[in-house]
Write an enzyme that holds these catalytic residues in place. Structure first.
Site, mmCIF file in Angstrom:
data_model
loop_
_atom_site.group_PDB
_atom_site.id
_atom_site.type_symbol
_atom_site.label_atom_id
_atom_site.label_comp_id
_atom_site.label_asym_id
_atom_site.label_seq_id
_atom_site.Cartn_x
_atom_site.Cartn_y
_atom_site.Cartn_z
ATOM 1 N N LYS A 4 5.167 2.094 8.333
ATOM 2 C CA LYS A 4 4.059 3.015 8.810
ATOM 3 C C LYS A 4 3.008 1.919 8.951
ATOM 4 O O LYS A 4 2.101 2.261 9.973
ATOM 5 C CB LYS A 4 3.807 4.100 7.549
ATOM 6 C CG LYS A 4 2.718 5.126 7.982
ATOM 7 C CD LYS A 4 2.521 6.207 6.789
ATOM 8 C CE LYS A 4 3.744 6.798 6.161
ATOM 9 N NZ LYS A 4 3.333 7.676 5.295
ATOM 10 N N SER B 71 -7.322 5.270 4.230
ATOM 11 C CA SER B 71 -7.246 4.393 2.980
ATOM 12 C C SER B 71 -7.597 2.882 3.098
ATOM 13 O O SER B 71 -8.609 2.224 2.548
ATOM 14 C CB SER B 71 -5.849 4.431 2.400
ATOM 15 O OG SER B 71 -5.786 5.465 1.597
ATOM 16 N N ASN C 59 -3.094 19.541 0.477
ATOM 17 C CA ASN C 59 -3.974 18.766 1.343
ATOM 18 C C ASN C 59 -3.713 18.678 2.758
ATOM 19 O O ASN C 59 -4.426 18.953 3.785
ATOM 20 C CB ASN C 59 -4.297 17.546 0.569
ATOM 21 C CG ASN C 59 -5.153 16.606 1.354
ATOM 22 O OD1 ASN C 59 -4.604 15.855 2.244
ATOM 23 N ND2 ASN C 59 -6.398 16.418 0.981
ATOM 24 N N LYS D 188 5.449 2.453 -3.073
ATOM 25 C CA LYS D 188 5.126 3.676 -3.388
ATOM 26 C C LYS D 188 5.293 3.800 -4.940
ATOM 27 O O LYS D 188 6.123 2.881 -5.492
ATOM 28 C CB LYS D 188 6.057 4.695 -2.791
ATOM 29 C CG LYS D 188 5.977 6.095 -2.748
ATOM 30 C CD LYS D 188 4.904 6.571 -1.360
ATOM 31 C CE LYS D 188 4.740 7.946 -1.411
ATOM 32 N NZ LYS D 188 4.195 8.027 -0.088
ATOM 33 N N LYS E 154 0.904 -1.224 0.183
ATOM 34 C CA LYS E 154 0.053 0.081 0.013
ATOM 35 C C LYS E 154 1.048 1.211 0.240
ATOM 36 O O LYS E 154 1.944 1.085 0.614
ATOM 37 C CB LYS E 154 -0.981 0.137 1.436
ATOM 38 C CG LYS E 154 -1.830 1.042 1.367
ATOM 39 C CD LYS E 154 -3.142 0.489 0.831
ATOM 40 C CE LYS E 154 -4.026 1.856 0.428
ATOM 41 N NZ LYS E 154 -3.765 2.613 -0.476
HETATM 42 N N1 GLU Z 1 0.466 8.918 0.511
HETATM 43 C C1 GLU Z 1 0.006 8.840 1.805
HETATM 44 C C2 GLU Z 1 1.264 8.366 2.700
HETATM 45 O O1 GLU Z 1 2.316 8.508 2.259
HETATM 46 C C3 GLU Z 1 -1.131 7.857 1.820
HETATM 47 C C4 GLU Z 1 -0.729 6.423 1.262
HETATM 48 C C5 GLU Z 1 -2.089 5.379 1.380
HETATM 49 O O2 GLU Z 1 -3.180 6.122 1.529
HETATM 50 O O3 GLU Z 1 -1.962 4.348 0.817
HETATM 51 O O4 GLU Z 1 1.203 7.716 3.720
#
Ligand code: GLU
Length: 409
Positions: free
Chosen positions: A90, A344, A216, A102, A66
């Protein structure tokens, strides 16, 4: 030092603390798959434009991978790898059943028309649809992407695989998005700021805050902190910064930026540079823009008592050491900005159950996860006498390491 070296430095510090073997360190650090593709489109004027797209899948031991998709001119393979590894720690830290990934495209979206942006997005999905999916790897928004981009991703993916809303998160509400996803990262940052101040025995009411970045994440962080009673005295974006000792009127600033696209020139404020913002005389500093902004030189001048990392990777290791020495509390990115990926997850759960939640449920479940994760990280830091960053990595690495061993190599 490259972004990935920075991420590895933090990983190594925590690995030493938990006594992880060298072989295990190599296994956890190495990405499972790195994809680099050509994204070529025809521009509106008939010219061909060629961009490079990336998707790095770092670890899947705890579930499907994710992480967001970043569209920015500075995107490169090293940075995407670093950010993918942060997603692994995370998701483990907030204990949601995902691994880390990513992606991104090295492109300046301000130079693209809406039609060109759509073509870039769809072409990228044509190149990677085979390696992503609701049970494999689920993209989401990040810098330079938004709900509209996620809608195109879903639509393009579904051309190959049929109805599949859980293949991407951060979608518009009208297209299987979750109420509360857009505000989630900023809300999580604000929750964690409140927890930090509580633990530092500092009253939230009237506490001075500086926020770098008003996209955002920065704008929703400001919105919630303002609601919680904090005084936001400095805000900046790519156009420059603004300062008001009496506190900036945040609801009006949000309206203003919707019209003008930038914070610059907001009435009843003075102009200030990005460097002045980072070193301004405030209690709480929140970097919510690009990585690597808190350098060694800036760190020496920082006056804030705590730093909440809303951005990914904003602090270079030398600066981190200075903060540690000076007693500045740093709440690391993998904890501070985990609210986005957490909601998410709620969106994905709703999509897979074909059952949508009320916004109040999204908010209360998010608040609970952020508060519980914060408490756990604070406790590890206190018990082991380490920084919050090392504590956060200890928690994340520990969960990934145990899942890896239990699953078998
Ligand atoms: N881009 C966000 C982050 O760095 C959200 C990633 C997501 O929702 O999967 O955590």
């Amino acid at each position: 030092m490259s972004s990935y070296e920075t991420a590895c430095r933090y990983f190594d510090q925590a690995s030493r603390q938990v006594g992880l073997s060298k072989n295990m360190q190599d296994l956890l650090r190495t990405p499972e798959r790195e994809v680099k593709v050509e994204v070529a489109i025809e521009r509106d004027n008939g010219e061909i434009a060629t961009y490079i797209g990336y998707r790095v899948q770092h670890d899947s031991s705890r579930g499907p991978m994710k992480g967001g998709l970043r569209f920015h001119p500075e995107v490169n393979g090293d940075e995407v790898l670093a950010l993918a590894s942060l997603m692994t720690w995370k998701t483990a830290l907030v204990n949601i059943p995902y691994g880390g990934a990513k992606g991104g495209i090295s492109v300046d979206t301000s130079k693209l028309s809406q039609g060109e942006l759509e073509r870039v997005t769809r072409k990228f999905i044509d190149k990677i649809y085979d390696v992503i999916g609701p049970l494999k790897d689920i993209p989401a928004p990040d810098m330079g992407t938004n709900a509209q981009v996620m809608a195109w991703i879903m639509n393009q993916y579904e051309k190959y695989r049929g109805f599949n809303p859980a293949c991407v998160t951060g979608k518009p509400l009208e297209l299987h998005g979750a109420d509360g996803r857009e505000e989630a990262t900023g809300r999580g940052v604000a929750m964690v700021t409140r927890d930090t101040l509580d633990h530092m025995k500092i009253d939230m009411t009237g506490v001075t805050v500086a926020i770098q970045g008003f996209g955002n994440v920065g704008s929703y962080t400001a919105h919630f902190l303002d609601e919680f009673g904090a005084k936001i005295v400095a805000v900046s974006d790519a156009s420059g910064g603004i300062y008001s000792a009496d506190g900036i009127n945040i609801p009006k600033l949000i309206e203003y930026t919707k019209d003008t696209g930038a914070v610059k020139g907001f009435p009843e404020t003075e102009a200030l540079s990005n460097e002045e913002l980072l070193t301004s005389n405030v209690t709480v500093l929140i970097p919510a823009a690009l990585g690597g902004v808190l350098t060694k030189d800036i760190a020496k001048e920082v006056k804030a008592r705590c730093i909440i990392e809303a951005a990914n990777n904003p602090t270079v290791p030398e600066a981190d050491e200075i903060f540690d020495k000076n007693g500045v509390i740093v709440v690391p990115d993998i904890l501070a900005n985990a609210g986005g990926v957490t909601v998410s997850y709620f969106e994905w759960v709703q999509n897979r159950q074909h059952f949508s939640w009320e916004k109040s449920r999204v908010r209360s479940e998010l608040d609970r996860i952020m508060n519980d994760s914060f408490k756990l990280v604070w406790k590890i830091a206190t018990d082991k006498k380490v920084s919050l960053r090392v504590a956060a990595y200890i928690l994340g690495i520990g969960r990934v390491g145990r899942a890896t061993v239990l699953g078998g190599i």
